[in-house]
Design a protein around this motif. Structure first.
Motif, mmCIF file in Angstrom:
data_model
loop_
_atom_site.group_PDB
_atom_site.id
_atom_site.type_symbol
_atom_site.label_atom_id
_atom_site.label_comp_id
_atom_site.label_asym_id
_atom_site.label_seq_id
_atom_site.Cartn_x
_atom_site.Cartn_y
_atom_site.Cartn_z
ATOM 1 N N LEU A 98 68.017 45.193 6.290
ATOM 2 C CA LEU A 98 68.901 45.684 5.011
ATOM 3 C C LEU A 98 69.763 44.551 4.635
ATOM 4 C CD1 LEU A 98 69.432 47.882 3.149
ATOM 5 C CD2 LEU A 98 71.139 48.520 4.382
ATOM 6 N N GLY A 99 70.497 43.995 5.681
ATOM 7 C CA GLY A 99 71.409 42.666 5.293
ATOM 8 C C GLY A 99 70.800 41.617 4.706
ATOM 9 N N PRO A 100 69.697 41.079 5.440
ATOM 10 C CA PRO A 100 68.826 39.924 4.579
ATOM 11 C C PRO A 100 68.184 40.065 3.497
ATOM 12 C CG PRO A 100 67.771 40.445 6.691
ATOM 13 C CD PRO A 100 68.948 41.258 6.711
ATOM 14 N N LEU A 101 67.873 41.332 3.332
ATOM 15 C CA LEU A 101 66.993 41.952 1.870
ATOM 16 C C LEU A 101 68.114 41.747 0.721
ATOM 17 C CD1 LEU A 101 64.695 42.634 0.607
ATOM 18 C CD2 LEU A 101 65.340 45.167 0.949
ATOM 19 N N ALA A 107 71.270 36.223 -3.633
ATOM 20 C CA ALA A 107 71.067 34.836 -3.655
ATOM 21 C C ALA A 107 70.036 34.385 -4.575
ATOM 22 C CB ALA A 107 70.862 34.157 -2.609
ATOM 23 N N PHE A 108 69.123 35.060 -4.922
ATOM 24 C CA PHE A 108 67.843 34.869 -5.744
ATOM 25 C C PHE A 108 68.444 34.974 -7.251
ATOM 26 C CE2 PHE A 108 63.843 35.861 -7.721
ATOM 27 C CZ PHE A 108 63.139 34.857 -7.203
ATOM 28 N N ALA A 109 69.161 36.104 -7.324
ATOM 29 C CA ALA A 109 69.636 36.148 -8.609
ATOM 30 C C ALA A 109 70.822 35.222 -9.118
ATOM 31 C CB ALA A 109 70.243 37.623 -8.710
ATOM 32 N N ALA A 110 71.381 35.017 -8.140
ATOM 33 C CA ALA A 110 72.603 33.668 -8.163
ATOM 34 C C ALA A 110 72.076 32.475 -8.684
ATOM 35 C CB ALA A 110 73.393 33.622 -7.235
ATOM 36 N N GLY A 111 71.017 32.198 -8.226
ATOM 37 C CA GLY A 111 70.163 30.924 -8.266
ATOM 38 C C GLY A 111 69.674 30.994 -9.743
ATOM 39 N N LEU A 112 68.957 32.063 -10.132
ATOM 40 C CA LEU A 112 68.620 32.017 -11.587
ATOM 41 C C LEU A 112 69.553 31.942 -12.578
ATOM 42 C CD1 LEU A 112 66.121 34.983 -11.007
ATOM 43 C CD2 LEU A 112 65.290 32.751 -11.632
ATOM 44 N N LEU A 113 70.680 32.535 -12.362
ATOM 45 C CA LEU A 113 71.863 32.343 -13.180
ATOM 46 C C LEU A 113 72.384 30.987 -13.147
ATOM 47 C CD1 LEU A 113 73.751 35.796 -12.562
ATOM 48 C CD2 LEU A 113 72.327 35.188 -14.585
ATOM 49 N N LEU A 114 72.390 30.535 -11.987
ATOM 50 C CA LEU A 114 73.073 29.182 -11.832
ATOM 51 C C LEU A 114 72.147 28.083 -12.690
ATOM 52 C CD1 LEU A 114 75.249 27.291 -10.983
ATOM 53 C CD2 LEU A 114 73.933 26.866 -8.874
ATOM 54 N N PHE A 124 70.862 22.384 -12.123
ATOM 55 C CA PHE A 124 69.685 23.098 -12.257
ATOM 56 C C PHE A 124 68.929 23.028 -11.069
ATOM 57 C CE2 PHE A 124 65.060 23.761 -13.280
ATOM 58 C CZ PHE A 124 65.023 24.518 -14.207
ATOM 59 N N ILE A 125 68.687 21.877 -10.368
ATOM 60 C CA ILE A 125 68.184 21.833 -9.074
ATOM 61 C C ILE A 125 68.824 22.798 -7.836
ATOM 62 C CG2 ILE A 125 67.448 20.309 -7.278
ATOM 63 C CD1 ILE A 125 66.988 18.221 -9.449
ATOM 64 N N LEU A 126 70.280 22.661 -8.173
ATOM 65 C CA LEU A 126 70.939 23.352 -7.094
ATOM 66 C C LEU A 126 70.798 24.788 -7.395
ATOM 67 C CD1 LEU A 126 73.442 23.743 -5.057
ATOM 68 C CD2 LEU A 126 75.029 23.424 -6.933
ATOM 69 N N GLY A 127 70.576 25.325 -8.380
ATOM 70 C CA GLY A 127 70.219 26.819 -8.459
ATOM 71 C C GLY A 127 68.857 27.023 -7.905
ATOM 72 N N ARG A 128 67.768 26.058 -8.086
ATOM 73 C CA ARG A 128 66.807 26.474 -7.703
ATOM 74 C C ARG A 128 66.862 26.479 -6.143
ATOM 75 N NH1 ARG A 128 62.248 28.240 -9.435
ATOM 76 N NH2 ARG A 128 60.895 26.796 -8.406
ATOM 77 N N ALA A 129 67.610 25.721 -5.428
ATOM 78 C CA ALA A 129 67.954 25.723 -3.920
ATOM 79 C C ALA A 129 68.495 27.057 -3.620
ATOM 80 C CB ALA A 129 68.888 24.452 -3.662
ATOM 81 N N VAL A 130 69.321 27.399 -4.273
ATOM 82 C CA VAL A 130 69.904 28.868 -4.099
ATOM 83 C C VAL A 130 68.980 29.909 -4.065
ATOM 84 C CG1 VAL A 130 71.734 30.537 -4.676
ATOM 85 C CG2 VAL A 130 72.251 28.132 -4.603
ATOM 86 N N GLN A 131 68.206 29.591 -5.239
ATOM 87 C CA GLN A 131 67.200 30.693 -5.382
ATOM 88 C C GLN A 131 66.189 30.620 -4.494
ATOM 89 O OE1 GLN A 131 65.183 30.075 -9.105
ATOM 90 N NE2 GLN A 131 63.569 31.558 -8.724
ATOM 91 N N GLY A 132 65.798 29.574 -3.697
ATOM 92 C CA GLY A 132 64.741 29.233 -2.546
ATOM 93 C C GLY A 132 65.450 30.051 -1.280
ATOM 94 N N GLY A 135 64.804 33.686 -1.651
ATOM 95 C CA GLY A 135 63.281 33.869 -1.622
ATOM 96 C C GLY A 135 63.202 34.151 -0.328
ATOM 97 N N GLY A 136 63.441 33.078 0.430
ATOM 98 C CA GLY A 136 63.050 33.032 1.932
ATOM 99 C C GLY A 136 63.562 34.272 2.683
ATOM 100 N N LEU A 137 64.873 34.729 2.383
ATOM 101 C CA LEU A 137 65.401 35.909 2.945
ATOM 102 C C LEU A 137 64.556 37.223 2.737
ATOM 103 C CD1 LEU A 137 69.362 35.064 2.328
ATOM 104 C CD2 LEU A 137 68.247 35.316 4.593
ATOM 105 N N VAL A 138 64.342 37.183 1.425
ATOM 106 C CA VAL A 138 63.698 38.430 0.875
ATOM 107 C C VAL A 138 62.348 38.959 1.458
ATOM 108 C CG1 VAL A 138 62.790 39.735 -1.260
ATOM 109 C CG2 VAL A 138 65.177 38.666 -1.125
ATOM 110 N N ILE A 139 61.547 37.697 1.437
ATOM 111 C CA ILE A 139 60.122 37.789 2.017
ATOM 112 C C ILE A 139 59.961 38.212 3.405
ATOM 113 C CG2 ILE A 139 59.639 35.285 2.344
ATOM 114 C CD1 ILE A 139 57.191 37.832 0.879
ATOM 115 N N VAL A 140 60.737 37.496 4.307
ATOM 116 C CA VAL A 140 60.544 38.003 5.615
ATOM 117 C C VAL A 140 61.222 39.411 5.769
ATOM 118 C CG1 VAL A 140 61.461 37.432 7.907
ATOM 119 C CG2 VAL A 140 60.725 35.522 6.593
#
Length: 564
Positions: A98-101, A107-114, A124-132, A135-140
């Motif tokens: 629950l916590g990592p999800l 973080a995914f949403a914050a990266g998109l907004l950034l 823009f690249i920093l936002g993509r890094a936050v988004q990544g 994404g890694g937290l969510v998929i696992v």
């Protein structure tokens, strides 16, 4: 189904009717409906983001005067997602998914907004890094939810649902993103997606909290929680397949190379389902008390992160990023970042993937290896298909992209086939067939470099290739959960995703280097039909044929998935 029949009359009398009812339901039954719709919707939005944002990125890079740094938009996402996968695996094993999800989605949403509000390319690249990272937290975490909340017989179906959720985005995503970019501007493609995630989260989070929260072996998440019944051996009334997945077997002990932490649990000491208290409970007891949460007898893992694995995660992220940078800049000076990247990457990979992965040791290591081989060969080849059609056959970028549009449906069809109960005994053979089909598709695609071969050959071949990938990718997820002890599902799911992402990056880097060395010209999204005559046909052959060979190697790995 025989798997649903009780093993004895005494157990049938003692079985909890609510638990039996849950076992008889499908993924859209009353007990699982909200959870299934919620997590599949999350995957749907991630898929839509991947297709839509990819369409808007060239315009964003041009407006931010950052076309020269375009490759880092992708590598930033990839490198941070690798770290997020390892962190999510440990977090999920120690304290539940629950916590990592929730953190990952935030973080995914914050990266998109950034990225959507960035005024400079570095932001823009920093936002993509936050988004990544998100994404890694969510998929696992989603994989761990599937392993904990669904019984083994339903896992192929929910994995098929994940695959099916890519169909609509693969067709609608580029068109919708193109229309929004042209009418409203590229920023709306980024800032509009986070709002859409609220509804699926509202559906899924209460069910995840009830069914999959907390560490394995800890207290039950709630007073009515029966979530541990499917994922942990519960009673003699469980299906034979769940018995094999939970009992001590050669696949149960941890095969992770880490000496401590989430990957080194004494899972072999768990009691087998045959000796579970349900079968020996006194007759007067209507419901076996230990079913939900007390089946595992092994001690709970220490609630602290393994710092060694965190350091290895940083090493694999930074090492992969340096290798990608070196592959994009083929000069003698690039040898330095490439050497540092290899020095960081090799020990990190050996420490984070199951021991014996790159020797194709039977069982879990081969499952993890196959995921990387399949995903890396296919995605690396697919990345060059639109470029080949634009530069060699004169198609517009839109038509070139649509040549791959049927792949989403074909992939979902393959995933649906592997989810059928009747094919379960033949899963390994099905995966072998899938890898052979993938190899055949990859080797067929460059035939359109011959002018007399019709362009629609690519669409047909790639649809078959996607069908093969649907058979393989979903099956690797099913097998991984089957071969993982409940308290190791997060660590092993992270290893599966690391193998996937790392193979994508390394094979893409190798393919890109070969492409450039043989006169491929500027390989990237900035190539258009008007400017793309600089790519030599042999450069494309140098990409597709090696990737087909890698896919054939994957067909051999499928023969080593079952432990003897």
């Amino acid at each position: 189904m025989g798997a649903l029949r009780p093993r004895g009359t005494g157990v049938a009398q003692d079985a909890d009717p609510v638990v039996v009812g849950e076992r008889a339901e499908g993924v859209l039954g009353r007990s699982y409906r909200a959870l299934s719709v919620g997590i599949v919707s999350v995957v749907l939005l991630i898929a839509f983001e991947a297709m839509a944002v990819g369409t808007a990125m060239p315009v964003a890079a041009r407006e931010l005067d950052g076309v020269s740094a375009y490759g880092f938009v992708f590598s930033a996402y990839f490198t941070t997602s690798l770290f997020g996968m390892v962190l999510s695996g440990q977090w999920s094993d120690l304290r539940g998914p629950l916590g990592p999800l929730t953190t990952g989605i935030a973080a995914f949403a914050a990266g998109l907004l950034l990225s959507g509000t960035a005024g400079a390319m570095w932001l823009f690249i920093l936002g993509r890094a936050v988004q990544g990272l998100g994404g890694g937290l969510v998929i696992v975490a989603l994989y761990v939810v599937v392993g904990r909340a669904y019984p083994e017989r339903l896992r192929p179906s929910i994995m098929a649902g994940f695959a099916a959720s890519w169909i609509i985005p693969s067709v609608v995503g580029p068109l919708a993103a193109g229309a929004v970019t042209e009418q409203l501007g590229w920023r709306w493609v980024f800032v509009g997606i986070p709002v859409l995630v609220v509804l699926p989260l509202g559906l899924a989070l209460p069910q995840i909290r009830r069914r999959a929260a907390g560490p394995v072996g800890g207290p039950a998440p709630g007073p009515d929680s029966r979530a541990d019944v499917p994922s942990v051996a519960s009673s003699s009334a469980s299906s034979p397949s769940s018995v094999s997945a939970s009992s001590p077997s050669p696949a149960s002990p941890s095969k992770d190379g880490s000496p401590s932490g989430a990957g080194a649990h004494p899972s072999a000491s768990r009691p087998s389902p045959a000796s579970a208290p349900a079968s020996s409970a006194p007759a007067p007891s209507p419901v076996p008390t230990p079913v939900p949460s007390s089946a595992p007898a092994s001690p709970s893992p220490s609630l602290s992160f393994d710092r060694r694995r965190i350091r290895l995660a940083l090493g694999i992220s930074v090492g992969a990023g340096l290798l990608q940078y070196a592959a994009q800049d083929l000069r003698w000076l690039s040898v330095v970042p490439a050497a540092v990247g290899v020095a960081l990457l090799v020990p990190a990979v050996l420490g984070l993937l199951p021991r014996g992965t790159y020797r194709a040791v039977r069982g879990l290591p081969s499952v993890v290896l196959l995921r990387g081989v399949a995903a890396g060969s296919f995605i690396s080849a697919e990345s060059f298909v639109p470029l080949m059609l634009v530069t060699q056959r004169g198609l517009s970028p839109t038509l070139a992209g649509f040549s791959l549009a049927a792949g989403g449906g074909a992939w979902a069809l393959g995933s649906w086939v592997q989810a059928r109960a009747r094919v379960e005994p033949y899963r390994e053979r099905l995966m072998t067939t899938g890898m052979v089909v993938v190899a055949a598709a990859i080797v067929t695609v460059p035939s359109v470099l011959i002018e007399t071969v019709p362009v629609w050959t690519v669409a047909v071949a790639w649809a078959f290739g996607c069908f093969g990938m649907g058979l393989v990718i979903s099956s690797t997820s099913v097998l991984l959960l089957k071969l993982s002890a409940p308290e190791e599902a997060g660590t092993n799911s992270a290893a599966l995703q690391i193998s996937d992402g790392l193979s994508n990056a390394l094979l893409l880097a190798a393919g890109g280097a070969a492409f450039a060395a043989l006169g491929g010209g500027a390989a990237g999204h900035t190539v258009t039909a008007a400017s793309g005559s600089g790519s030599h046909p042999a450069a494309f052959v140098a990409v597709f044929l090696p990737m087909a060979a890698v896919a054939l190697l994957g067909a051999w790995v499928t023969t080593r998935l079952r432990e003897r």
